[in-house]
Every structure is written in structure tokens, then in C-alpha cells.
Design a protein around this motif. Sequence first.
Motif, PDB file in Angstrom:
ATOM      1  N   SER A  35      10.768  34.271  37.883  1.00  0.00           N
ATOM      2  CA  SER A  35      10.269  35.427  37.139  1.00  0.00           C
ATOM      3  C   SER A  35      11.040  36.649  37.592  1.00  0.00           C
ATOM      4  O   SER A  35      11.525  36.715  38.726  1.00  0.00           O
ATOM      5  CB  SER A  35       8.768  35.630  37.371  1.00  0.00           C
ATOM      6  OG  SER A  35       8.496  35.900  38.736  1.00  0.00           O
ATOM      7  N   GLY A  36      11.175  37.610  36.696  1.00  0.00           N
ATOM      8  CA  GLY A  36      11.904  38.822  37.038  1.00  0.00           C
ATOM      9  C   GLY A  36      12.320  39.580  35.803  1.00  0.00           C
ATOM     10  O   GLY A  36      11.678  39.481  34.744  1.00  0.00           O
ATOM     11  N   GLU A  37      13.419  40.310  35.945  1.00  0.00           N
ATOM     12  CA  GLU A  37      13.916  41.128  34.851  1.00  0.00           C
ATOM     13  C   GLU A  37      15.443  41.142  34.898  1.00  0.00           C
ATOM     14  O   GLU A  37      16.033  41.283  35.971  1.00  0.00           O
ATOM     15  CB  GLU A  37      13.364  42.553  34.978  1.00  0.00           C
ATOM     16  CG  GLU A  37      13.531  43.401  33.740  1.00  0.00           C
ATOM     17  CD  GLU A  37      12.764  44.711  33.839  1.00  0.00           C
ATOM     18  OE1 GLU A  37      13.392  45.768  33.590  1.00  0.00           O
ATOM     19  OE2 GLU A  37      11.568  44.690  34.159  1.00  0.00           O
ATOM     20  N   ILE A  38      16.057  40.968  33.757  1.00  0.00           N
ATOM     21  CA  ILE A  38      17.515  41.022  33.638  1.00  0.00           C
ATOM     22  C   ILE A  38      17.859  41.993  32.518  1.00  0.00           C
ATOM     23  O   ILE A  38      17.466  41.776  31.369  1.00  0.00           O
ATOM     24  CB  ILE A  38      18.123  39.638  33.333  1.00  0.00           C
ATOM     25  CG1 ILE A  38      17.767  38.611  34.405  1.00  0.00           C
ATOM     26  CG2 ILE A  38      19.638  39.738  33.193  1.00  0.00           C
ATOM     27  CD1 ILE A  38      18.188  37.189  34.053  1.00  0.00           C
ATOM     28  N   ASN A  39      18.564  43.042  32.858  1.00  0.00           N
ATOM     29  CA  ASN A  39      19.011  44.004  31.856  1.00  0.00           C
ATOM     30  C   ASN A  39      17.844  44.519  31.004  1.00  0.00           C
ATOM     31  O   ASN A  39      17.960  44.690  29.790  1.00  0.00           O
ATOM     32  CB  ASN A  39      20.084  43.372  30.957  1.00  0.00           C
ATOM     33  CG  ASN A  39      20.796  44.391  30.082  1.00  0.00           C
ATOM     34  OD1 ASN A  39      20.964  45.547  30.470  1.00  0.00           O
ATOM     35  ND2 ASN A  39      21.209  43.974  28.899  1.00  0.00           N
ATOM     36  N   GLY A  40      16.697  44.740  31.658  1.00  0.00           N
ATOM     37  CA  GLY A  40      15.530  45.262  30.956  1.00  0.00           C
ATOM     38  C   GLY A  40      14.695  44.217  30.244  1.00  0.00           C
ATOM     39  O   GLY A  40      13.664  44.543  29.642  1.00  0.00           O
ATOM     40  N   VAL A  41      15.116  42.945  30.300  1.00  0.00           N
ATOM     41  CA  VAL A  41      14.385  41.868  29.631  1.00  0.00           C
ATOM     42  C   VAL A  41      13.510  41.143  30.658  1.00  0.00           C
ATOM     43  O   VAL A  41      13.999  40.711  31.710  1.00  0.00           O
ATOM     44  CB  VAL A  41      15.356  40.860  28.978  1.00  0.00           C
ATOM     45  CG1 VAL A  41      14.577  39.741  28.283  1.00  0.00           C
ATOM     46  CG2 VAL A  41      16.288  41.564  28.009  1.00  0.00           C
ATOM     47  N   VAL A  42      12.222  41.021  30.362  1.00  0.00           N
ATOM     48  CA  VAL A  42      11.327  40.248  31.222  1.00  0.00           C
ATOM     49  C   VAL A  42      11.661  38.769  31.045  1.00  0.00           C
ATOM     50  O   VAL A  42      11.732  38.266  29.919  1.00  0.00           O
ATOM     51  CB  VAL A  42       9.855  40.482  30.836  1.00  0.00           C
ATOM     52  CG1 VAL A  42       8.936  39.607  31.688  1.00  0.00           C
ATOM     53  CG2 VAL A  42       9.481  41.936  31.007  1.00  0.00           C
ATOM     54  N   VAL A  43      11.873  38.051  32.164  1.00  0.00           N
ATOM     55  CA  VAL A  43      12.198  36.624  32.096  1.00  0.00           C
ATOM     56  C   VAL A  43      11.225  35.832  32.957  1.00  0.00           C
ATOM     57  O   VAL A  43      10.747  36.320  33.989  1.00  0.00           O
ATOM     58  CB  VAL A  43      13.656  36.346  32.547  1.00  0.00           C
ATOM     59  CG1 VAL A  43      14.645  37.081  31.657  1.00  0.00           C
ATOM     60  CG2 VAL A  43      13.874  36.719  34.005  1.00  0.00           C
TER      61      VAL A  43
END
Length: 528
Positions: A242-250
Motif C-alpha cells: 500500500s502507498g502512493e505513486i505520483n499522487g495515485v493511491v495504490v
Amino acid sequence: MKTKITILETSDVHGNVYPINYGTNLPQPLGIAKASSLIKRIKREQSNVITIDNGDLIQGTPLTYHYVKNMDQQSNPMIEILNHLEYDAAVIGNHEFNYGMASLKKAVSQSNFPWLSANIVHHSTKETYFGLPYIMKSFDSGIRVAILGVTTHYIPNWESPDHIKDVHFEDALHATKRWVQYIHEEENPDLMVVSYHGGFEKDLSTGEPTENPTGENQGYRICNEVDGIDVLLTGHQHRKLSGEINGVVVVQPGFNGECVAKVDLELKKTNDSWKLIHKEVEILSVSEEESDSEVLDLTHYYEKEAQKWLDQPIGNIDGDMTIKDPFKARLEEHPLVEFINRVQMHFAKVEISNTALFNNSARGLPNNVTMRDIVSNYIYPNTLTVLQITGEDIKAALERSASYFNVKEDETITINPEFSTPKPQHYNYDMWEGIHYVIDLAHPIGDRIVSLNFKGEPINKEKLYEVVMNNYRAGGGGEYRMFQGKKILREIQIDMTELLANYFLEHGVISAEVNHNWRVVINGKGHN
């Protein structure tokens, strides 16, 4: 005005309903019966909930295998569960194809929810194969959520061609880019969710590559190269991320129904538009949940019949075919592996075979063998393919397998991280029968096969040989590209679990033995 949207994701459930290990029937903290209790509670406590399954739902346990082979006149038990839970959508996973297109189409037709996959299309028309590429979900607040489904396009590298006739798998990244743009232009959603049956090719925090860039997993690129995505739900790799990449929640919620991913999104209305102001993601374990009695009741008959089938006695072992150390069973020839290879050669009527010990849960076969023992060791619905390949192809395949091992300075042998991270891939290390070979780990990867013979003579790199292997490997699965496009001499369209059972029924008693046709050494000497 503020409001909250909650997304619940399951992924890679792989037919796990009951919280048990089918090899032993002992309790395990997993399964969609436990996940159901968690999902129902969250739905009772919160409004505006979206529930999505991210693929690899209908295959993976003796329950689903027995259903397909013996009870498919009934409704699919996994579909019954998702219908009961009122899922909003599901995404096609790669293992959805394992039982064949007819079985998959039947599951889709029984579903009260849409199956999404924007990049799985008809070869001829290029229209989506399973109906909808995306859905729009509206709430009383007026918020409109777009949910796009995409699937790893690497499936033709694994799946039996008969199972994917007339199907084209478009590059997942390219399809996502095109459809996200289309949805924003045509639907103007307040939230854009992509549910991707695929994973990440790079570390979420550092961006460092975590696997070879095959295109199997493109999650990191999707987040960085596709504008307009708020949430990327993932799976396929069986990881908890879980986390965030380039403003996208993943997020990625593991596998076998061990966890449910929960994404909370808070939006604020300004003038006539909604703006995302807060996002929170967590992975919820189901281990402390009680199994949902309604789900257990739905599947009780299927489970009862599967358990009866699993307890059928089918033969006996003379000697010891149990596995105490799975790593040692790959480092030194083991009677179970030799037995599987011999069964493959018997039914394929060839003299050379390869197979793998699929995972570290394999316990081998006890003296009194039941179907439960067979399916707990041979866990995939593979069939057999006989390929015509060159001696050079055999050498290249052995070098690929030999890369499974690493050697420390003190000559301790370990597993190459490429086979264990980010996902265990023990099934990509093959052991061969019918040829004699030596792997010397003192040599660099790609040059470790120091001896290779067939019937007492060195393998001729230009000569053609007939080799039997499972359909996954024959298609090049596991980066065995040397097998792709090679001439198929014949296929045995009976699952290996059935072939193994039939072999026992034919012979009654099987001797646990090895013929020492291969060795792993360091500088020509034995290993630690």
C-alpha cells in the motif's frame, strides 16, 4: 459539503472459501468466508461502499477443481459468493482461463455483477471480449465513480492456446491510457479507479526495478504515465502493498483471501464539482474474523463432495517419498520429482521430461496415498505438451533453471532473489529426467551446465529431441523463451492430477527411488 467513498478490494482469492489447508484440513487464517464477515461489517457501518474483486477468483483449490470436473452443472460456488455479497464488479485474472473458455464464460454468465477487462478483446472486431471495459457507480450525494478493469497482457505466455482462441490481449498500459482519457472526456467522473490484475515492476518507494522488464507487471508505469487516475487496485503478485505513486493511491491485498484492501476517499464539494481532499489506505487481515455462516451454507454441498473426493485412496508408496526440506529437494534429486517426470514420460511416450516442485508447501506423498495428497503436491491444473526442440534449447532451458541458485563466499548455496522476490517463483526451477547433466555453481549464470548427455552421448545442439513438459512451460512461461513457437508434436488434454491418480490406479504400488541423473556441484565437488 463533504462525503466519503470506501473501496473494498479482494484479489487472488484462488478458490479459497473455507479457512483450511486442503493438504491437511488444518485451520488456516484465510478464505473468502472470513473476508465476507469483514466486508459485511464495513458495509453495515459505512455508506458509499464499492466492492471489487481484482481477479484470479475461480481457480486454485480442490473445491474449485472438483466443481469444474464433477459438478459444473451447478452454479459456480465462487460466483454464488460474490453474488451474495453484492459485488459491484470483478476483473478477469490470468487464472480465470485455466479451466477453459467454456468454464469462464459460464462463470461470467452466472454473475450478477459485470466482469471488466478493457484490454481483453476479440481478435477480429477488437471489441471487449467479456462485455464492459468500465462501469460508472453513482451515489446519492451525486458523486460518480468510474471503475476501469485491465488485465496483465502476458497471459499468452502461460495459457494453453486452446483456452484463449479468438482472444487478443492488448498492452495493459496502452489500454489504460486510452480508456482513462476516454472516460474523462465522455463521463467526467469525480473519481477514477483502475482495477488492474497485475502488479508492480519497481519498488514503490525507490523506483528501483524489482523484476525483469517483461511487461507482465506495469503498475509503476501506469501510475507515472497515465494522467487522471486516483486509485490503482492491483494483484497478481500475491503481495501486501500500500502507498502512493505520483499522487495515485495504490494497494495490493495479498492472496488466498488472507486480507481485504480498504481505500477511504474523502471528497469536498466546491461550487458544482467534487474535489478529493483526503485519501487513506489499509490492508485488513481476516485472521481474527469468524467465517460467515451464510457463505459456508452456500458452499457446504460443494465442499462436502470435494472432501469425499479428496479422501479417496488411490495407491501406495514403497519407501519414502515425503519432503522434509523443499530446498534440498531441488538441490538433490528427490523421489517425488522423479516420479512426476516418469508419469509424464509414461503418458507422453517420450524419453525426456522436465517438471518443477511448485512451492515450499509440498509435503511429498505418504505411504498410503489419497487424492488429497496428489492435489496438495501438484497444485496447478496443468496438461502436458510434447515439444520438438533442439539440444541447444535443452541447454538454454537448463541454464535458466541453474540460475535459481546463488553461492556465498563460504560456498553456502542460496536461492537467487529473482526466484523469490517480489513473489516466490520456485515453480520456475525445473528438474529433468531422461538426460544426464551437471550444474556447476562455480561458473557464472548462463554457463553452469558443464555436462549434458543423452543415452551416454553428449547432447547435439543441432539435433531435435522430443521433450514432455506442462503446458505452462511449453508456452514459454517462467522466461523459458526457448520453448516459444516450437513444434508441438502432441498434447495430452488430461490434467496432471488425473494422470498421477491414473498411474497409481494402474500400478497400485510405486517405489520411491532416484536414478541420480543430475547433480549440483561447486568446482566439480559436492556442495554444503
